[in-house]
Design an enzyme around this catalytic site. Structure first.
Site, PDB file in Angstrom:
ATOM      1  N   ALA A   1     -49.451   3.622 -58.149  1.00  0.00           N
ATOM      2  CA  ALA A   1     -50.084   4.095 -56.908  1.00  0.00           C
ATOM      3  C   ALA A   1     -51.602   3.952 -57.000  1.00  0.00           C
ATOM      4  O   ALA A   1     -52.096   3.023 -57.631  1.00  0.00           O
ATOM      5  CB  ALA A   1     -49.654   5.525 -56.618  1.00  0.00           C
ATOM      6  N   SER A   2     -52.328   4.885 -56.421  1.00  0.00           N
ATOM      7  CA  SER A   2     -53.782   4.722 -56.293  1.00  0.00           C
ATOM      8  C   SER A   2     -54.532   4.830 -57.614  1.00  0.00           C
ATOM      9  O   SER A   2     -55.722   4.515 -57.667  1.00  0.00           O
ATOM     10  CB  SER A   2     -54.353   5.730 -55.295  1.00  0.00           C
ATOM     11  N   THR A   3     -53.874   5.267 -58.693  1.00  0.00           N
ATOM     12  CA  THR A   3     -54.557   5.240 -59.987  1.00  0.00           C
ATOM     13  C   THR A   3     -54.875   3.798 -60.387  1.00  0.00           C
ATOM     14  O   THR A   3     -55.794   3.552 -61.166  1.00  0.00           O
ATOM     15  CB  THR A   3     -53.689   5.894 -61.085  1.00  0.00           C
ATOM     16  N   TYR A   4     -54.127   2.844 -59.814  1.00  0.00           N
ATOM     17  CA  TYR A   4     -54.340   1.420 -60.093  1.00  0.00           C
ATOM     18  C   TYR A   4     -55.652   0.918 -59.492  1.00  0.00           C
ATOM     19  O   TYR A   4     -56.166  -0.133 -59.896  1.00  0.00           O
ATOM     20  CB  TYR A   4     -53.166   0.638 -59.515  1.00  0.00           C
TER      21      TYR A   4
ATOM     22  N   ASP B   1     -54.759  12.166 -51.266  1.00  0.00           N
ATOM     23  CA  ASP B   1     -53.954  11.293 -52.113  1.00  0.00           C
ATOM     24  C   ASP B   1     -53.581  11.987 -53.406  1.00  0.00           C
ATOM     25  O   ASP B   1     -52.508  11.802 -53.933  1.00  0.00           O
ATOM     26  CB  ASP B   1     -54.764  10.022 -52.381  1.00  0.00           C
TER      27      ASP B   1
END
Length: 624
Positions: A321-324, A624
């Site tokens: 997810a947005s950690t990427y 998020d």
């Protein structure tokens, strides 16, 4: 005048007496000859056989090495176990002996006969295990009646005991009886049927170090097989003790924070790669494997939909997810596609082809630079960046951050995750890569898969300034008398291909994500502790919950919640990765867990507490 009758009787008696004397003499001759044969001619062989019948060799099991945490807390110990055995040759008629044993001990007769049936064909003087680890009541009953139970013996052997079970179950692992295939393996050389070996976790990974060397005794036994005296002893060599890098107090805090939730949490030391905590939830009781687990209990465990036997920290693979976006931002900066002044307008969506790709913030973020893109997790900013980067350049940077391959931690069965490329998709599906798929990949969705440990190492690498370390969980191995055999040292496996300037831009964005009012992890900030981090919400593709008819009308499956972080901002001491399955939002479900772990560790809680998590929690976050 001689009496005729007297002469006849005397002659008849003399004949009979001669015959009797001849028979007696012959018997004595045969007896003497037999004694001569037994004592002189065959004496040495019979003496040897006699000694074999009265002198036995008895195994002395080695004590398995102990396992400690980094603060010296004992995690895996040994306790005495009483194993009930029978030597069939000494037991006399089996039926009455088994019947008495069952009557005295309360162990079902059918269970005892079943064990004997399994041992059919084994050597007559080899002990047959009737029941391992009998209770103290059973032991007392057998010992009181031992003279009425020929051939029955109770052996004392060390048995594993996990002190805080089920805490750290996935790290420590468990032990089980060696099977036929394992007996053939070189690493188990010296083991025999009935031995217990490490099957999972550190117990398996460090099996040769933990297992000691078996000893033995030469004992004299009486006619019923009872030991009369010990003639000689070869001492067993205890196994080596293993010290882990795990801080068990921090481990317990993380476990408490994830109780009743499925997910994982990993904490590492950024400047060494040493793992400080590794939690997989739900857990399981390792001691149940030692004492013996029923088929029903085993079936319940393996059929649990939350997979308690899986170490989710290293085996489960999730979309990051947005950690990427940490990786995407570093790639865009290093490739010169964006810089500090680059700005993108986010209206809440991006039209691409015949599809509309939406931002998590429905009404949009307005004008967005790289700092705002990271701190507020703007999807539109990264959609546009992904269009310029392309999937293959993005994949190259992802691999440079350590994704797509096992980290090399000293535990078995680690997952590698997945870093998709155009060639990979063509090879797997026969279909060419579509540009729209890059828009999903760049925000950590699509084909992307990572493990919580991999993302913890990403956070650690960014936090320490770009040095990638191999994560390690074994710190030291020592002999029972304290001699050091192995001492872990930091192992560098790479450097990020990102300049210090660009990495500092990413680091600033992560700091703002926690410490600026509009940051997605604002509500998880820590007073006096400058934490930096990134939230993420991973979409779960699958049938809707309670959709028993398959019509798609049930409730949608909730998204997974991510948070990765490190602290302090400069020279960090801890980096953390947390995923809560179906937790919906990283800001509200995962970030508070990571924040509390960091707060506890940096405040010195591990020195003040042994096994209990502090009361209280961090307020939930947003976005998020």
């Amino acid at each position: 005048m001689t009496n005729y009758l007297d002469n006849v009787d005397s002659e008849w008696f003399s004949q009979r007496l001669s015959v009797a004397l001849t028979i007696v003499v012959a018997a004595f001759v045969i007896l003497i000859a037999r004694l001569f044969y037994l004592q002189v001619i065959n004496g040495a062989e019979l003496r040897r056989q006699s000694e074999i019948n009265s002198i036995r060799l008895k195994n002395v099991d080695a004590t398995r090495g102990l396992i400690y945490d980094c603060q010296g807390r004992l995690l895996a110990d040994n306790r005495p176990a009483y194993d009930l055995n029978i030597i069939v040759k000494d037991a006399g008629p089996l039926e009455p002996t088994i019947a008495k044993l069952s009557d005295y001990s309360g162990i079902p007769e059918a269970q005892l006969w079943a064990q004997l049936e399994k041992a059919k064909g084994s050597r007559a003087y080899k002990p047959v295990l009737l029941k391992p680890d009998i209770s103290r009541d059973e032991l007392a009953a057998i010992e009181v009646n031992r003279w009425d139970l020929p051939g029955i013996m109770v052996n004392i052997s060390p048995r594993r005991d996990y002190v805080f079970s089920p805490s750290a179950a996935h790290i420590l692992g468990y032990m089980g009886e060696i099977n036929v295939d394992e007996l053939k393996q070189k690493r188990h050389q010296g083991c025999k049927t009935g031995d217990y070996i490490g099957k999972y976790g550190i117990e398996r990974a460090r099996e040769p170090w933990l297992r000691g060397k078996r000893g033995g005794q030469q004992v004299e036994v009486n006619a019923t097989g009872q030991v009369v005296r010990v003639l000689s002893t070869v001492d067993a060599v205890p196994g080596n003790n293993v010290v882990l890098s795990i801080d068990h107090a921090l481990q317990v805090v993380a476990e408490e924070l994830l109780v009743d939730q499925a997910g994982a949490a990993v904490a590492v030391e950024p400047d060494t790669g040493q793992v400080l905590a590794m939690v997989s939830s739900p857990s399981f009781d390792q001691n149940a494997f030692i004492s013996g687990m029923s088929h029903d209990a085993w079936n319940v465990l393996i059929s649990d939909p939350q997979h308690p036997l899986e170490n989710k920290a290293i085996q489960a693979e999730y979309p990051p997810a947005s950690t990427y976006k940490i990786i995407a931002a570093a790639a865009g900066l290093e490739e010169g596609l964006i810089d500090e002044s680059s700005s993108v307008f986010c209206p809440g969506f991006l039209k691409f082809g015949n599809r509309t790709y939406r931002c998590w913030k429905r009404w949009g973020h307005g004008d967005v630079d790289i700092y705002k893109a990271l701190s507020e997790s703007c999807d539109v900013y990264f959609y546009k960046l992904g269009q310029e980067l392309g999937v293959d350049r993005l994949a190259w940077y992802a691999r440079a951050f350590g994704l797509g391959e096992p980290t090399g931690i000293d535990l078995n069965h680690e997952g590698s995750g997945l870093v998709p490329t155009a060639a990979w998709k063509k090879r797997r599906t026969g279909i060419s890569w579509q540009k729209g798929e890059t828009l999903s990949v760049v925000i950590g969705q699509g084909f992307n898969l990572t493990t919580p440990l991999q993302m913890a190492m990403v956070a650690a690498t960014v936090g320490n300034g770009g040095t990638r370390y191999r994560p390690k969980i074994v710190k030291t191995i020592r002999t029972a008398d304290g001699k050091t055999l192995y001492d872990s040292t930091p192992e560098v496996v790479g450097r990020l291909p990102v300049s210090e300037k660009n990495l500092n831009i990413v680091r600033e964005g992560l700091f703002k994500a926690v410490n600026s009012r509009h940051g997605t992890a604002w509500r998880s900030r820590l007073d006096g502790m400058a934490m930096s981090g990134k939230t993420g919400t991973a979409q779960v593709v699958g049938r809707r919950e309670e959709d028993t008819d398959g019509d798609g009308q049930g409730e949608p499956i909730k998204d997974h919640a991510w948070f990765v972080a490190y602290a302090p901002r400069e020279h960090p001491k801890i980096a953390v990765s947390v995923i809560v399955e179906h937790g919906e939002h990283g800001s509200s479900a995962a970030a508070p867990v990571a924040a509390e772990m960091i707060r506890f560790y940096l405040s010195g809680g591990s020195q003040a507490a042994d096994t209990t998590a502090p009361e209280g929690s961090v307020a939930p976050g947003q976005g998020d």
